[in-house]
Write an enzyme that holds these catalytic residues in place. Sequence first.
Site, mmCIF file in Angstrom:
data_model
loop_
_atom_site.group_PDB
_atom_site.id
_atom_site.type_symbol
_atom_site.label_atom_id
_atom_site.label_comp_id
_atom_site.label_asym_id
_atom_site.label_seq_id
_atom_site.Cartn_x
_atom_site.Cartn_y
_atom_site.Cartn_z
ATOM 1 N N HIS A 129 0.831 -1.209 0.000
ATOM 2 C CA HIS A 129 0.000 0.000 0.000
ATOM 3 C C HIS A 129 0.865 1.258 0.000
ATOM 4 O O HIS A 129 0.668 2.164 -0.810
ATOM 5 C CB HIS A 129 -0.926 -0.011 1.219
ATOM 6 C CG HIS A 129 -1.706 1.262 1.402
ATOM 7 N ND1 HIS A 129 -2.681 1.667 0.525
ATOM 8 C CD2 HIS A 129 -1.633 2.225 2.357
ATOM 9 C CE1 HIS A 129 -3.183 2.827 0.932
ATOM 10 N NE2 HIS A 129 -2.570 3.189 2.046
ATOM 11 N N ARG A 138 4.365 10.523 -5.397
ATOM 12 C CA ARG A 138 5.726 11.061 -5.330
ATOM 13 C C ARG A 138 6.571 10.507 -6.471
ATOM 14 O O ARG A 138 6.505 11.010 -7.584
ATOM 15 C CB ARG A 138 6.347 10.784 -3.961
ATOM 16 C CG ARG A 138 5.808 11.708 -2.862
ATOM 17 C CD ARG A 138 6.568 11.535 -1.564
ATOM 18 N NE ARG A 138 6.608 10.142 -1.123
ATOM 19 C CZ ARG A 138 5.635 9.564 -0.405
ATOM 20 N NH1 ARG A 138 4.609 10.261 -0.016
ATOM 21 N NH2 ARG A 138 5.713 8.297 -0.055
ATOM 22 N N GLU A 195 -10.886 1.949 3.061
ATOM 23 C CA GLU A 195 -9.570 1.360 3.272
ATOM 24 C C GLU A 195 -9.802 0.022 3.958
ATOM 25 O O GLU A 195 -10.407 -0.038 5.038
ATOM 26 C CB GLU A 195 -8.674 2.265 4.132
ATOM 27 C CG GLU A 195 -8.234 3.510 3.368
ATOM 28 C CD GLU A 195 -7.174 4.333 4.097
ATOM 29 O OE1 GLU A 195 -7.125 4.284 5.345
ATOM 30 O OE2 GLU A 195 -6.405 5.031 3.405
ATOM 31 N N GLU A 197 -8.886 -2.576 6.226
ATOM 32 C CA GLU A 197 -7.947 -2.687 7.342
ATOM 33 C C GLU A 197 -8.465 -3.728 8.332
ATOM 34 O O GLU A 197 -9.622 -4.147 8.271
ATOM 35 C CB GLU A 197 -7.805 -1.339 8.080
ATOM 36 C CG GLU A 197 -7.401 -0.201 7.159
ATOM 37 C CD GLU A 197 -6.872 1.026 7.891
ATOM 38 O OE1 GLU A 197 -6.481 0.914 9.081
ATOM 39 O OE2 GLU A 197 -6.856 2.105 7.269
ATOM 40 N N TYR A 240 -3.515 17.481 4.292
ATOM 41 C CA TYR A 240 -2.695 16.581 5.124
ATOM 42 C C TYR A 240 -1.284 17.065 5.401
ATOM 43 O O TYR A 240 -0.620 16.540 6.299
ATOM 44 C CB TYR A 240 -2.699 15.159 4.559
ATOM 45 C CG TYR A 240 -1.655 14.869 3.507
ATOM 46 C CD1 TYR A 240 -1.837 15.278 2.189
ATOM 47 C CD2 TYR A 240 -0.493 14.161 3.827
ATOM 48 C CE1 TYR A 240 -0.905 14.992 1.228
ATOM 49 C CE2 TYR A 240 0.455 13.880 2.862
ATOM 50 C CZ TYR A 240 0.246 14.290 1.567
ATOM 51 O OH TYR A 240 1.175 14.015 0.620
HETATM 52 MN MN MN Z 1 -6.288 4.142 7.277
#
Ligand code: MN
Length: 412
Positions: A129, A138, A195, A197, A240
């Site tokens: 991920h 990036r 997401e 998880e 962020y």
């Molecule tokens: Mn998360």
Amino acid sequence: MNSWIDIPKNSDFSIYNLPFGIFSTNKNSKRVGVAIGNNIIDLLASNKLDIFKDLNINNNVFENNFLNDFINLGKNKTNKVREIIQQQLTDESSKIKMSTDVIIPMNEAEMHLPVKVGDYTDFYSSIEHATNIGSMFRDPSNPLLPNWRHLPVGYHGRASSIIVSGIDIFRPQGQVMPIDSDKPVFTSSKRIDFELEMGYIIGKNSSLGSSITTDDADNYIFGKVLFNDWSARDIQKWEYVPLGPFLGKSFASSISPWVVTIEALDNFRVAGPIQNPEVLDYLKFNGLKNYDINLSVSILPEKTNIVTIVCKSNFKYMYWNMSQQIAHHTINGCNLNVGDIMASGTISGKSKDSYGSMLELSWGGKKNIELNDGSSRTFIEDYDSVIMRGYCEKDNIRVGFGEVKSKLLPSI
Ligand code: MN
């Protein structure tokens, strides 16, 4: 092990699992239950049969809005409760079998948030991920930041908006910076994402100023749940820097209602990926610390009601394991409390169909994901439900998590 109770083949809730949760019925207020097949064992009613009498547990622990008081009894007692339930379910002449009010069909029960969440920490521990995100935003030739292989990166999330499966969420609004613009606009997020998880629930308090070793970390894990860390990518992207995610994440995270104990997962331990370069001493560990848990994500549009699996992944891919996360979290003296939730970070695998977010599956919104109903997605649309499932299977023994499902509604 054979049980006298009917357990459908392939049930997540086998006799080897026995996860804990909070349920209520039309007749009864919230209480602690154990899942078995399509039924729930009412632990308050069980306690009144005196089957736990050597453990001396007050009824208030079971007649409770949350599992926190139960977890606080400590693993000696909570594991014993699980063992007693297992004995009762395999013993043809057990008190539970003879009673009339202990077994509740799941379809007559409503499930609730299992724990009162104190603090929530989200890690970023899947190398696949982190590599995908780093490549997209990036540099594909150098996607990981210099710290990534040296420490389990994480941030403190929002606990108040952690909700249980079945609760719908609203598309958040906020500031985003349009491409080719020099000023932000206020809008509904156009890039709602899941997401994939897994979360774990802290089972023991630690004290301020002390730290927990990787060897001791398992003693601080009560159990695990499926965790959908809802994200608004356009809000996140603008906000962020430099302190990390904020409103793009804090509007909601959904968890599955049944907490599978770490003990029930013991048979499914596997080795994790080799960590290179070698980590600092406090992050070194002994034994098998990863878990072979099959995971999937599905999208269910309300209009067509035709479901599509968009991701198949596995918890075993995690680069940083839970013991390392706990050791790192507490190495500065930060204390943990019963009921805290730690989440893994998005769990992606190597193959393109194992990516644990729409951001990766659609590669930043550039690729359409085709659904079985003929429509396509780059991100989640209004009235889509997102469903995550997870299970372990080995030697015909299955231990599963059920599901976490929530529907996205339009902005208010
Ligand atoms: Mn998360």
